[in-house]
Design a protein around this motif. Structure first.
Motif, PDB file in Angstrom:
ATOM      1  N   VAL A 143       0.829  -1.223   0.000  1.00 48.21           N
ATOM      2  CA  VAL A 143       0.000   0.000   0.000  1.00 48.21           C
ATOM      3  C   VAL A 143       0.856   1.264   0.000  1.00 48.21           C
ATOM      4  O   VAL A 143       0.611   2.186  -0.795  1.00 48.21           O
ATOM      5  CB  VAL A 143      -0.972  -0.014   1.191  1.00 48.21           C
ATOM      6  N   PRO A 144       1.903   1.391   0.868  1.00 43.86           N
ATOM      7  CA  PRO A 144       2.732   2.611   0.818  1.00 43.86           C
ATOM      8  C   PRO A 144       3.418   2.809  -0.527  1.00 43.86           C
ATOM      9  O   PRO A 144       3.531   3.933  -1.009  1.00 43.86           O
ATOM     10  CB  PRO A 144       3.754   2.378   1.934  1.00 43.86           C
ATOM     11  N   VAL A 145       3.871   1.702  -1.127  1.00 49.45           N
ATOM     12  CA  VAL A 145       4.528   1.807  -2.448  1.00 49.45           C
ATOM     13  C   VAL A 145       3.545   2.315  -3.496  1.00 49.45           C
ATOM     14  O   VAL A 145       3.862   3.198  -4.297  1.00 49.45           O
ATOM     15  CB  VAL A 145       5.113   0.441  -2.859  1.00 49.45           C
ATOM     16  N   ILE A 146       2.334   1.757  -3.464  1.00 49.41           N
ATOM     17  CA  ILE A 146       1.320   2.174  -4.445  1.00 49.41           C
ATOM     18  C   ILE A 146       0.938   3.630  -4.240  1.00 49.41           C
ATOM     19  O   ILE A 146       0.833   4.405  -5.207  1.00 49.41           O
ATOM     20  CB  ILE A 146       0.081   1.255  -4.334  1.00 49.41           C
ATOM     21  N   LEU A 147       0.738   4.030  -2.964  1.00 52.51           N
ATOM     22  CA  LEU A 147       0.384   5.428  -2.689  1.00 52.51           C
ATOM     23  C   LEU A 147       1.519   6.376  -3.071  1.00 52.51           C
ATOM     24  O   LEU A 147       1.285   7.466  -3.612  1.00 52.51           O
ATOM     25  CB  LEU A 147       0.040   5.598  -1.205  1.00 52.51           C
ATOM     26  N   GLY A 148       2.775   5.978  -2.775  1.00 56.32           N
ATOM     27  CA  GLY A 148       3.923   6.806  -3.167  1.00 56.32           C
ATOM     28  C   GLY A 148       4.010   6.963  -4.676  1.00 56.32           C
ATOM     29  O   GLY A 148       4.239   8.065  -5.189  1.00 56.32           O
ATOM     30  N   PHE A 149       3.812   5.857  -5.405  1.00 57.02           N
ATOM     31  CA  PHE A 149       3.857   5.918  -6.865  1.00 57.02           C
ATOM     32  C   PHE A 149       2.722   6.789  -7.405  1.00 57.02           C
ATOM     33  O   PHE A 149       2.929   7.604  -8.328  1.00 57.02           O
ATOM     34  CB  PHE A 149       3.757   4.501  -7.437  1.00 57.02           C
ATOM     35  N   ALA A 150       1.523   6.615  -6.834  1.00 57.75           N
ATOM     36  CA  ALA A 150       0.382   7.426  -7.280  1.00 57.75           C
ATOM     37  C   ALA A 150       0.627   8.911  -6.988  1.00 57.75           C
ATOM     38  O   ALA A 150       0.299   9.783  -7.809  1.00 57.75           O
ATOM     39  CB  ALA A 150      -0.897   6.959  -6.590  1.00 57.75           C
ATOM     40  N   THR A 151       1.222   9.195  -5.817  1.00 58.42           N
ATOM     41  CA  THR A 151       1.540  10.593  -5.470  1.00 58.42           C
ATOM     42  C   THR A 151       2.514  11.183  -6.469  1.00 58.42           C
ATOM     43  O   THR A 151       2.353  12.323  -6.932  1.00 58.42           O
ATOM     44  CB  THR A 151       2.135  10.666  -4.057  1.00 58.42           C
ATOM     45  N   PHE A 152       3.550  10.413  -6.827  1.00 57.88           N
ATOM     46  CA  PHE A 152       4.540  10.889  -7.800  1.00 57.88           C
ATOM     47  C   PHE A 152       3.875  11.188  -9.153  1.00 57.88           C
ATOM     48  O   PHE A 152       4.111  12.246  -9.755  1.00 57.88           O
ATOM     49  CB  PHE A 152       5.634   9.840  -7.969  1.00 57.88           C
ATOM     50  N   ILE A 153       3.045  10.270  -9.619  1.00 50.52           N
ATOM     51  CA  ILE A 153       2.387  10.446 -10.926  1.00 50.52           C
ATOM     52  C   ILE A 153       1.499  11.680 -10.918  1.00 50.52           C
ATOM     53  O   ILE A 153       1.539  12.516 -11.842  1.00 50.52           O
ATOM     54  CB  ILE A 153       1.578   9.192 -11.298  1.00 50.52           C
ATOM     55  N   LEU A 154       0.669  11.825  -9.866  1.00 51.51           N
ATOM     56  CA  LEU A 154      -0.270  12.949  -9.809  1.00 51.51           C
ATOM     57  C   LEU A 154       0.471  14.284  -9.707  1.00 51.51           C
ATOM     58  O   LEU A 154       0.139  15.241 -10.420  1.00 51.51           O
ATOM     59  CB  LEU A 154      -1.212  12.783  -8.616  1.00 51.51           C
ATOM     60  N   LEU A 155       1.479  14.343  -8.819  1.00 50.83           N
ATOM     61  CA  LEU A 155       2.224  15.595  -8.669  1.00 50.83           C
ATOM     62  C   LEU A 155       2.951  15.954  -9.956  1.00 50.83           C
ATOM     63  O   LEU A 155       2.950  17.114 -10.381  1.00 50.83           O
ATOM     64  CB  LEU A 155       3.221  15.474  -7.515  1.00 50.83           C
ATOM     65  N   PHE A 156       3.574  14.972 -10.579  1.00 55.08           N
ATOM     66  CA  PHE A 156       4.307  15.238 -11.826  1.00 55.08           C
ATOM     67  C   PHE A 156       3.347  15.672 -12.934  1.00 55.08           C
ATOM     68  O   PHE A 156       3.665  16.552 -13.741  1.00 55.08           O
ATOM     69  CB  PHE A 156       5.076  13.989 -12.251  1.00 55.08           C
ATOM     70  N   TYR A 157       2.154  15.054 -12.953  1.00 54.72           N
ATOM     71  CA  TYR A 157       1.158  15.415 -13.973  1.00 54.72           C
ATOM     72  C   TYR A 157       0.711  16.867 -13.805  1.00 54.72           C
ATOM     73  O   TYR A 157       0.714  17.654 -14.767  1.00 54.72           O
ATOM     74  CB  TYR A 157      -0.037  14.478 -13.875  1.00 54.72           C
ATOM     75  N   PHE A 158       0.335  17.233 -12.569  1.00 53.09           N
ATOM     76  CA  PHE A 158      -0.154  18.600 -12.348  1.00 53.09           C
ATOM     77  C   PHE A 158       0.974  19.626 -12.436  1.00 53.09           C
ATOM     78  O   PHE A 158       0.746  20.770 -12.853  1.00 53.09           O
ATOM     79  CB  PHE A 158      -0.844  18.696 -10.990  1.00 53.09           C
ATOM     80  N   ALA A 159       2.200  19.235 -12.041  1.00 57.32           N
ATOM     81  CA  ALA A 159       3.326  20.174 -12.108  1.00 57.32           C
ATOM     82  C   ALA A 159       3.727  20.476 -13.552  1.00 57.32           C
ATOM     83  O   ALA A 159       4.182  21.586 -13.854  1.00 57.32           O
ATOM     84  CB  ALA A 159       4.525  19.619 -11.332  1.00 57.32           C
ATOM     85  N   THR A 160       3.558  19.502 -14.436  1.00 51.12           N
ATOM     86  CA  THR A 160       3.943  19.702 -15.844  1.00 51.12           C
ATOM     87  C   THR A 160       2.757  20.047 -16.734  1.00 51.12           C
ATOM     88  O   THR A 160       2.931  20.197 -17.944  1.00 51.12           O
ATOM     89  CB  THR A 160       4.626  18.428 -16.391  1.00 51.12           C
ATOM     90  N   GLN A 161       1.566  20.160 -16.139  1.00 50.99           N
ATOM     91  CA  GLN A 161       0.371  20.422 -16.947  1.00 50.99           C
ATOM     92  C   GLN A 161       0.459  21.766 -17.667  1.00 50.99           C
ATOM     93  O   GLN A 161       0.098  21.885 -18.839  1.00 50.99           O
ATOM     94  CB  GLN A 161      -0.873  20.365 -16.059  1.00 50.99           C
ATOM     95  N   GLN A 162       0.981  22.784 -16.965  1.00 54.77           N
ATOM     96  CA  GLN A 162       1.072  24.109 -17.571  1.00 54.77           C
ATOM     97  C   GLN A 162       2.031  24.109 -18.758  1.00 54.77           C
ATOM     98  O   GLN A 162       1.746  24.704 -19.810  1.00 54.77           O
ATOM     99  CB  GLN A 162       1.531  25.120 -16.524  1.00 54.77           C
ATOM    100  N   LYS A 163       3.161  23.423 -18.590  1.00 55.93           N
ATOM    101  CA  LYS A 163       4.120  23.335 -19.697  1.00 55.93           C
ATOM    102  C   LYS A 163       3.523  22.578 -20.875  1.00 55.93           C
ATOM    103  O   LYS A 163       3.726  22.957 -22.036  1.00 55.93           O
ATOM    104  CB  LYS A 163       5.397  22.629 -19.227  1.00 55.93           C
ATOM    105  N   MET A 164       2.791  21.514 -20.586  1.00 54.90           N
ATOM    106  CA  MET A 164       2.186  20.743 -21.676  1.00 54.90           C
ATOM    107  C   MET A 164       1.133  21.575 -22.407  1.00 54.90           C
ATOM    108  O   MET A 164       1.020  21.503 -23.631  1.00 54.90           O
ATOM    109  CB  MET A 164       1.555  19.461 -21.114  1.00 54.90           C
ATOM    110  N   LYS A 165       0.370  22.374 -21.666  1.00 57.05           N
ATOM    111  CA  LYS A 165      -0.601  23.253 -22.320  1.00 57.05           C
ATOM    112  C   LYS A 165       0.107  24.269 -23.210  1.00 57.05           C
ATOM    113  O   LYS A 165      -0.366  24.589 -24.305  1.00 57.05           O
ATOM    114  CB  LYS A 165      -1.445  23.976 -21.266  1.00 57.05           C
ATOM    115  N   TYR A 166       1.244  24.753 -22.728  1.00 62.06           N
ATOM    116  CA  TYR A 166       2.010  25.721 -23.531  1.00 62.06           C
ATOM    117  C   TYR A 166       2.552  25.070 -24.797  1.00 62.06           C
ATOM    118  O   TYR A 166       2.556  25.677 -25.878  1.00 62.06           O
ATOM    119  CB  TYR A 166       3.143  26.291 -22.691  1.00 62.06           C
ATOM    120  N   ILE A 167       3.005  23.814 -24.680  1.00 69.21           N
ATOM    121  CA  ILE A 167       3.467  23.080 -25.867  1.00 69.21           C
ATOM    122  C   ILE A 167       2.313  22.887 -26.841  1.00 69.21           C
ATOM    123  O   ILE A 167       2.480  23.008 -28.072  1.00 69.21           O
ATOM    124  CB  ILE A 167       4.081  21.732 -25.452  1.00 69.21           C
TER     125      ILE A 167
END
Length: 522
Positions: free
Chosen positions: A220-244
């Protein structure tokens, strides 16, 4: 009266904190530099985003694992502490009896024995020691044959199977696995009493203590950590992707032909640079297309003007030649007149063709300049002398205001002759009769300027902007009587540009001025 100045307060504190201030200043400069570098690099931004997301994921996984471990902990009944207490009591009995016997029968310790133990008999002291934990444990002192010599009040045994007792005690001595189950625990130690070798055996039920065994969080901690990484990376790069995506859609819009579309630059990194380059590309394409359109228009105008200017004299030539061929003349003088007119028209046709040929060479950079020192004052003076006959026909006068300083340029003499011949001829052609044509030279620090001024019909600002275009003529002067080809000023402008100079025209009322600026020879 002298005024005593107060010494600055807290000077010592300022000196003490000065290194700290310098460290913080340096740290702030480093942070600003790193922030600036990151803002200018997409790669650095992705690396920073990746690190922040990874650390956040690790924190979430660690907190989750800690929480689930506490949530899933199992209670464990442990008897090891109670067993250790029993064992400690057995060792304490042996130690106390040994100390008592040593003090009782050693003359050197007689005073100590009197003070600590008093006049207590050995048997009484042994019973006292064995009954300290009365009710909690059984304490026995047995000889080597298993006979019970002394026992605590709660013990009833008179005979002990010493071998079984020792074996059971050894099997259960502080065994963490066995001691998780409730069972009687025995501990034994050898002792010598009155020269008799014996064993102190202490046994009893150890007291239980409850401990908690924390279980792991599992996946469970591994899955939650991986999900946290994916979500944070997605939202952190969303603005750049919109600009692209904006860059891609903007580029697509430009590719459809909308060259007025521009992409907003939102950053100083490579994507912002890409947006600026795309905008620059669109602007250049727009200018290129507009230039090609203008070239196409000029080409059509060229064809129209050439066909018109060539057809007019050619039609006249053919008309007069037909009259001569059909002998439609009454006298030889009339035939000669027709012939002279046809010859004049052919000369005009020749001049037009030569101007057209020279303009083509100039615009296609097919002319190589033969550069040498040229004295402009002397060159213009000679040209004016050659144009006197034409000047006198219109009752015009040249007025020269040459600079006292020598006007020397590094140029092609033949091309300079053509330039100023065109300008002077143009001034003569469009000047009012009985007027004055002013020729003025000015020598500056880096440039030499020649001004040719004449009186004529006013030229509108719109016509001034186009006066150096090929085949352009001011409408009032574009008549069949105009001897110009419409290429003279265009040729002059291109030749001036080839020499690294510039040419322009100005009109103030009926005063028309042409300026030529050339680099001064040094």
């Amino acid at each position: 009266m002298k005024i005593k100045l107060k010494k600055p307060r807290f000077r010592l504190l300022r000196k003490m904190f000065s290194p700290v201030r310098k460290v913080f200043t340096t740290l702030d400069n480093v942070i600003s530099l790193v922030r600036e570098r990151v803002a200018k690099s997409v790669r650095m931004q992705l690396m920073a985003t990746f690190i922040v997301c990874l650390l956040s994921a690790m924190v979430v996984a660690s907190v989750t694992d800690s929480y689930l471990s506490k949530l899933n902990r199992d209670p464990v009944v442990d008897y090891s502490n109670g067993a250790e207490s029993i064992d400690y009591y057995a060792r304490n009995i042996v130690q106390d009896l040994t100390d008592y016997i040593q003090a009782r029968y050693d003359d050197r310790h007689e005073i100590i024995w009197e003070e600590e133990y008093g006049r207590i008999e050995l048997d009484e002291y042994i019973k006292h020691v064995l009954n300290r934990w009365n009710g909690k444990t059984k304490a026995l002192i047995v000889d080597m044959d298993g006979n019970v010599l002394y026992r605590s009040e709660n013990a009833t045994e008179n005979q002990v199977d010493l071998h079984n007792t020792i074996r059971n005690a050894m099997n259960t001595r502080i065994d963490s696995y066995r001691l998780h189950e409730r069972a009687e625990f025995s501990s034994f130690y050898p002792i010598t009493i009155n020269d008799i070798r014996a064993y102190v055996i202490v046994s009893g039920m150890p007291e239980a203590s409850i401990t908690y065994h924390e279980g792991g969080g599992g996946f469970v901690p591994v899955i939650l950590g991986f999900a946290t990484f994916i979500l944070l990376f997605y939202f952190a790069t969303q603005q750049k992707m919109k600009y692209i995506e904006e860059l891609a859609s903007g580029l697509l819009e430009i590719s459809k032909g909308n060259l007025d579309h521009r992409i907003v630059g939102k950053s100083d990194d490579e994507l912002g640079s890409l947006a600026n380059n795309i905008n620059f590309m669109a602007e250049e394409l727009k200018n290129k297309i507009e230039e090609e359109r203008r070239a196409e228009v000029l080409k059509n105008e060229l064809i129209t003007n050439v066909s018109h200017d060539l057809r007019t004299p050619l039609t006249s030539i053919m008309g007069y030649l037909n009259l001569l061929k059909d002998r439609k003349y009454e006298t030889l003088d009339e035939a000669k007149q027709y012939l002279d007119i046809a010859y004049g028209k052919s000369e005009k046709l020749k001049v037009l063709i030569e101007d057209l040929f020279e303009y083509t060479k100039v615009t296609n950079q097919g002319i190589k300049l033969s550069l040498e020192k040229v004295y402009l004052n002397e060159l213009i003076d000679q040209l004016t002398e050659e144009l006197v006959p034409i000047l006198e026909e219109k009752e015009l006068v040249f007025k020269k205001e040459f600079s006292k300083e020598k006007a020397i340029v590094f140029a092609d003499t033949d091309k300079m002759v053509r330039i100023f011949e065109n300008l002077l001829t143009n001034a003569i052609r469009y000047s009012k009769e009985q007027a004055e044509i002013l020729i003025k030279t000015t020598v500056g620090e880096k440039h030499i300027t020649v001004c040719i001024e004449n009186k004529g019909e006013p030229i509108s600002p719109e016509d001034l902007d186009r006066i150096f275009d090929r085949f352009f003529k001011v409408e009032k002067s574009r008549t069949s009587n105009s001897a110009g080809s419409g290429l003279g000023l265009a040729i002059s402008k291109n030749l001036i540009i080839l020499h690294g100079g510039r040419i322009w025209a100005d009109c103030k009322g009926d005063t028309i001025q042409f300026f030529v600026e050339l680099n001064k020879f040094s």
